[in-house]
Motif scaffolding. Structure first.
Motif, PDB file in Angstrom:
ATOM      1  N   PRO A 157      -1.185   8.047  21.353  1.00  0.00           N
ATOM      2  CA  PRO A 157      -0.468   6.907  20.977  1.00  0.00           C
ATOM      3  C   PRO A 157       0.701   6.994  20.075  1.00  0.00           C
ATOM      4  O   PRO A 157       0.907   8.265  19.411  1.00  0.00           O
ATOM      5  N   ILE A 158       1.378   6.198  20.524  1.00  0.00           N
ATOM      6  CA  ILE A 158       2.893   6.068  19.453  1.00  0.00           C
ATOM      7  C   ILE A 158       2.684   4.562  18.949  1.00  0.00           C
ATOM      8  O   ILE A 158       2.942   3.675  19.558  1.00  0.00           O
ATOM      9  N   SER A 159       2.100   4.463  17.731  1.00  0.00           N
ATOM     10  CA  SER A 159       1.775   3.130  17.330  1.00  0.00           C
ATOM     11  C   SER A 159       1.705   3.236  15.654  1.00  0.00           C
ATOM     12  O   SER A 159       1.855   4.338  15.097  1.00  0.00           O
ATOM     13  N   SER A 164       8.013   4.662  14.764  1.00  0.00           N
ATOM     14  CA  SER A 164       8.132   5.977  14.912  1.00  0.00           C
ATOM     15  C   SER A 164       6.882   6.765  14.910  1.00  0.00           C
ATOM     16  O   SER A 164       6.075   6.368  13.629  1.00  0.00           O
ATOM     17  N   ASN A 165       6.580   7.711  15.388  1.00  0.00           N
ATOM     18  CA  ASN A 165       5.604   8.599  14.995  1.00  0.00           C
ATOM     19  C   ASN A 165       6.007   9.990  15.292  1.00  0.00           C
ATOM     20  O   ASN A 165       6.770  10.452  16.240  1.00  0.00           O
ATOM     21  N   THR A 166       5.420  10.933  14.313  1.00  0.00           N
ATOM     22  CA  THR A 166       5.701  12.432  14.548  1.00  0.00           C
ATOM     23  C   THR A 166       4.445  13.184  14.939  1.00  0.00           C
ATOM     24  O   THR A 166       3.438  13.087  14.007  1.00  0.00           O
ATOM     25  N   ILE A 167       4.365  13.861  16.003  1.00  0.00           N
ATOM     26  CA  ILE A 167       3.204  14.485  16.429  1.00  0.00           C
ATOM     27  C   ILE A 167       3.261  15.765  17.073  1.00  0.00           C
ATOM     28  O   ILE A 167       4.433  16.346  17.461  1.00  0.00           O
ATOM     29  N   LYS A 183       5.541  22.863  17.921  1.00  0.00           N
ATOM     30  CA  LYS A 183       6.335  22.388  16.756  1.00  0.00           C
ATOM     31  C   LYS A 183       5.986  20.720  16.654  1.00  0.00           C
ATOM     32  O   LYS A 183       5.513  20.227  17.811  1.00  0.00           O
ATOM     33  N   GLN A 184       6.288  20.021  15.926  1.00  0.00           N
ATOM     34  CA  GLN A 184       6.012  18.597  15.802  1.00  0.00           C
ATOM     35  C   GLN A 184       7.249  17.861  16.368  1.00  0.00           C
ATOM     36  O   GLN A 184       8.317  18.537  16.069  1.00  0.00           O
ATOM     37  N   HIS A 185       7.279  16.959  16.948  1.00  0.00           N
ATOM     38  CA  HIS A 185       8.243  16.195  17.582  1.00  0.00           C
ATOM     39  C   HIS A 185       8.083  14.748  17.356  1.00  0.00           C
ATOM     40  O   HIS A 185       6.889  14.125  17.311  1.00  0.00           O
ATOM     41  N   THR A 186       9.497  13.954  17.112  1.00  0.00           N
ATOM     42  CA  THR A 186       9.209  12.544  16.642  1.00  0.00           C
ATOM     43  C   THR A 186       9.489  11.661  17.810  1.00  0.00           C
ATOM     44  O   THR A 186      10.647  11.834  18.306  1.00  0.00           O
ATOM     45  N   PHE A 187       8.887  10.588  18.065  1.00  0.00           N
ATOM     46  CA  PHE A 187       9.054   9.498  19.102  1.00  0.00           C
ATOM     47  C   PHE A 187       9.238   8.240  18.374  1.00  0.00           C
ATOM     48  O   PHE A 187       8.602   7.986  17.474  1.00  0.00           O
ATOM     49  N   THR A 188      10.396   7.730  18.712  1.00  0.00           N
ATOM     50  CA  THR A 188      10.679   6.616  18.107  1.00  0.00           C
ATOM     51  C   THR A 188      11.333   5.298  19.317  1.00  0.00           C
ATOM     52  O   THR A 188      11.859   5.623  20.213  1.00  0.00           O
ATOM     53  N   MET A 189      10.779   4.184  18.979  1.00  0.00           N
ATOM     54  CA  MET A 189      11.138   3.099  19.911  1.00  0.00           C
ATOM     55  C   MET A 189      12.035   2.000  19.012  1.00  0.00           C
ATOM     56  O   MET A 189      11.775   1.799  17.845  1.00  0.00           O
ATOM     57  N   LYS A 190      13.025   1.644  19.681  1.00  0.00           N
ATOM     58  CA  LYS A 190      13.989   0.581  19.054  1.00  0.00           C
ATOM     59  C   LYS A 190      14.347  -0.556  20.023  1.00  0.00           C
ATOM     60  O   LYS A 190      14.014  -0.255  21.049  1.00  0.00           O
ATOM     61  N   VAL A 191      14.467  -1.698  19.515  1.00  0.00           N
ATOM     62  CA  VAL A 191      14.871  -2.819  20.276  1.00  0.00           C
ATOM     63  C   VAL A 191      16.578  -3.195  20.007  1.00  0.00           C
ATOM     64  O   VAL A 191      16.768  -3.237  18.902  1.00  0.00           O
ATOM     65  N   ALA A 192      17.410  -3.109  20.916  1.00  0.00           N
ATOM     66  CA  ALA A 192      18.762  -3.491  20.845  1.00  0.00           C
ATOM     67  C   ALA A 192      19.319  -4.819  21.369  1.00  0.00           C
ATOM     68  O   ALA A 192      18.616  -5.048  22.598  1.00  0.00           O
TER      69      ALA A 192
END
Length: 740
Positions: free
Chosen positions: A286-288, A309-312, A421-430
């Motif tokens: 999940p990214i939540s 955003s989640n770092t997983i 390594k850990q990585h960051t997933f981010t969602m945005k609305v433009a």
């Protein structure tokens, strides 16, 4: 075995199920005791405004205040601060119909009992292609075809996941434990049925279902009548076998405030060992907001207030990864498709307030470690109280019962993601931020709010293997954006007509070289997108009319070991007019025409829709030759809303809607003697004033339903509204009346 029904541990753990409340004081105490500091959805944050909203509605209805209705009618989209129900809370719902028939009893309903002879609940439905059930193909209104759907083992079973009445349920989701039933065996297909009964007065609601922190289903409700409504939606959930095969915390969130209509729900799952099934992922991350496992609360991000955003950590032996975004506009952003350019949002403000801006364009973006990985240009969902409610009874809007997700292949990022390594997933609305001239850029924010979650479907190689290759090469230039606007005034200097347009073009390509344990050699993974959006809008008559013509097209391609293509087009037309009458009433006319046109081929992560047709004798051989599907789904209609101050019972809403859907199978290029696109299912339905007048269905070219009745005028069924008038005028995508 067929017909088995197991409840297991899920059913008793719905913590609010069967809770008895005997007084308003108890309800209020429960509300005030709730600790909302960590509750994410925008509805919960606006509970104070919610109480004020309904207080004002009931005061308006009971007093029949001409002054209040007059101010509401002059505040169709941008109310002035002194008259506005909290600007931070724009209800997602509108007028609820009152009819002459009633239901004598509904579980959890507070409606008065009446004679059983008058029981006539209305069946509400969404048109969709059939899915597999235990005995055949199931469509919008029940079984379409009976046939053997399982393999030689013939096993199937059904379990009840939830029975729950959502009444005063803000901040109180239904929470329970799911345990895989013993009868599921080696099932490869899961069909979920969500059925609802409601009676009385209620707004439409957005509902989200989670397994732990992962959203798995997003739906919305129909608005009930005094006579009651029923509906069910059946969905193939086989792509979530990762969850179905192990114990889960199931969270179903349907925030509701009881007027007189509760949503009485039942959720079941049917497990099948079908002849054809989806290639389900080995893992789903999940990214939540991640409030499910820790707090038994919904895990949706409310953007832009929240940082989505989640770092997983990522498994190092992944050989394929696909990101799926679930998104929809709420509150100020529900009618984003009708918004104006940001530089024009104060055009019709003689009475105070502003119209919603950032243009009628939206882009949902996915970033990996700050780098753009893909985008989603959303389809405009119109909920059952949207624009004019007479559009959506008994046929609801496209995807209103099943808000679809679309995939972004992130396999080109696997070398980076599999580095341990850990990585960051981010969602945005433009949206768009324009300069008042002909140019604009993507905005860093939009209005309040968008409900977002994401998830990553991952397929794995053998444990201990590590994916290698090259880092992704990202080619993602800024989109090409053009805008225009022109404003005309009347002779006294009031702003009379605003015309505006937007044009956005975007391309994106991400490519890398990978070698995974299941690959015989090094291979190239590539994700590319080509998208186009045009919009022409006009607001005239001092903000009293609005016209929007929008076209969004796109093509998403994945190349490599798992090729995939999604080509789509979303033409959209809306025309609305508010006309004050000499007796003080206002009549609101609206017409809509919109389509969802889509062709999908290759390795989609979701069930393709072909699985049901693999079990039909007349199409089983055909399915073996198909590589994809096509969908053309079109709704057109006209509706009218009459708002009468001082006499709520004379406020009317009536209209007609026609929907035509064709679902087809796409054959492989060059297949000898094959049609490029073969019709598998077709449905055309017309509804007038709350009743179905025409219904034609075909299954693999064979007619299965052909129903029509003589058209009549307003029949009273769903035509008279008696509550929610003030909420209705705040629900329409219209503007402030100025200079009259």
């Amino acid at each position: 075995m067929a017909g088995d029904d197991e409840r297991g541990e899920m059913f008793p753990r719905c913590e609010v199920l069967g809770e008895k409340r005997t007084s308003l004081d108890e309800i209020t105490a429960k509300w005030e005791d709730f600790d909302g500091g960590s509750y994410e959805p925008w509805e919960r944050k606006k509970q104070d405004s919610f109480r004020k909203l309904f207080t004002k509605i009931y005061v308006a209805i009971l007093s029949c205040s001409i002054a209040l209705f007059g101010s509401a009618l002059l505040l169709l989209r941008s109310p002035s601060p002194e008259n506005q129900l909290s600007s931070a809370f724009i209800p997602r719902s509108a007028m609820t119909f009152s009819t002459t028939t009633t239901i004598s009893h509904l579980t959890g309903s507070t409606a008065p009992s009446v004679s059983p002879a008058l029981i006539t609940p209305v069946q509400v439905f969404q048109v969709f292609p059939p899915v597999l059930g235990s005995t055949g193909l199931i469509g919008s209104n029940g079984t379409v075809a009976n046939t053997n759907v399982t393999d030689a083992s013939g096993s199937s079973c059904q379990v009840t996941l939830m029975e729950h009445s959502f009444a005063t349920s803000f901040g109180e989701p239904c929470v329970g434990n799911y345990t895989p039933p013993a009868c599921m065996g080696n099932a490869n297909t899961v069909t979920m049925n969500f059925s609802v009964v409601s009676q009385g007065v209620q707004f439409d609601r957005l509902a989200l279902m989670y397994f732990g922190d992962t959203e798995v289903f997003r739906t919305s409700t129909a608005e009930p009548r005094q006579s009651g409504i029923v509906w069910e939606y059946v969905k193939d959930m086989s792509h979530f076998m990762y969850f179905w095969n192990s114990p889960q915390v199931l969270i179903f969130d349907l925030p509701n405030q009881q007027l007189t209509g509760s949503y009485n729900t039942t959720l079941t799952a049917t497990f099948l060992n079908a002849k054809e099934s989806v290639d389900a992922a080995d893992m789903i991350l999940p990214i939540s907001a991640r409030m499910g496992l820790n707090a038994s609360m919904p895990s949706v991000f409310s953007v832009p207030a929240a940082n989505a955003s989640n770092t997983i950590s990522f498994p190092q032996n992944a050989n394929r990864a696909v990101f799926s975004i679930s998104s929809c506009g709420q509150g100020d952003e529900e009618f984003w498709w009708s918004n104006v350019l940001q530089s024009d949002n104060a055009t019709f403000t003689a009475g105070g307030g502003i119209t919603f801006g950032f243009s009628p364009f939206r882009e949902v973006q996915l970033y990996i470690d700050g780098m753009l990985a893909g985008v989603q240009w959303p389809y405009a969902i119109i909920f059952t109280g949207g624009v004019v409610p007479a559009f959506w009874s008994p046929v609801v809007g496209i995807d209103a019962f099943d808000l679809k997700e679309y995939e972004i292949d992130i396999s080109p990022w696997l070398l980076l993601l599999c580095d341990g390594k850990q990585h960051t997933f981010t969602m945005k609305v433009a949206g768009l931020l324009d300069n008042g001239g002909s140019t604009a850029t993507l905005s860093d924010s939009v209005g309040n709010s968008w409900s977002l979650t994401g998830k990553i479907f991952i397929w794995l190689d053998a444990e201990g293997s590590i994916t290698t290759g090259t880092l992704p090469s990202v080619t993602a230039p800024q989109p090409q954006i053009l805008v225009s606007q022109s404003l005309s005034k009347n002779s006294t200097g009031f702003n009379e007509t605003l015309a505006y347009s937007t044009s956005v073009q975007r391309t994106l390509t991400i490519v890398s070289t990978l070698k995974t344990a299941n690959g015989t050699s090094t291979w190239q993974a590539q994700w590319s997108q080509t998208l186009s959006h045009t919009d022409n809008g006009t607001i005239g008559a001092f903000g009293n009319t609005q016209l929007n013509t929008i076209t969004t097209t796109g093509k998403d391609n994945s190349f490599g070991l798992y090729p995939y293509q999604n080509t789509y087009s979303y033409p959209f037309f809306a025309n609305s007019t508010a006309a004050p009458l000499s007796n003080g009433s206002t009549i609101f006319f609206a017409s809509l025409s919109r389509s969802k046109i889509q062709s999908v081929s290759g390795s989609t992560i979701y069930p393709s829709g072909l699985q049901p047709f693999a079990v039909l004798p007349e199409s089983s051989s055909l399915v073996l030759t198909l590589v994809g599907t096509s969908l053309t789904d079109t709704q057109t209609g006209n509706a009218t809303l009459l708002l009468t101050p001082g006499n709520v019972n004379k406020s009317l809403s009536f209209g007609s809607t026609q929907q035509e859907m064709r679902f087809g199978g796409v054959s492989a290029q060059g297949a000898l003697g094959m049609e490029p696109d073969t019709e598998l299912f077709y449905r055309k339905v017309q509804a007038v004033n709350g009743s179905v007048r025409t219904d034609v269905q075909r299954l693999v070219g064979r007619g299965v339903v052909d129903f029509s009745v003589a058209d009549v005028g307003v029949d009273g069924e769903g035509s008279v509204g008696n509550v929610g008038i003030e909420a209705e005028v705040r629900r329409t995508p219209m503007w402030n009346i100025e200079g009259m």
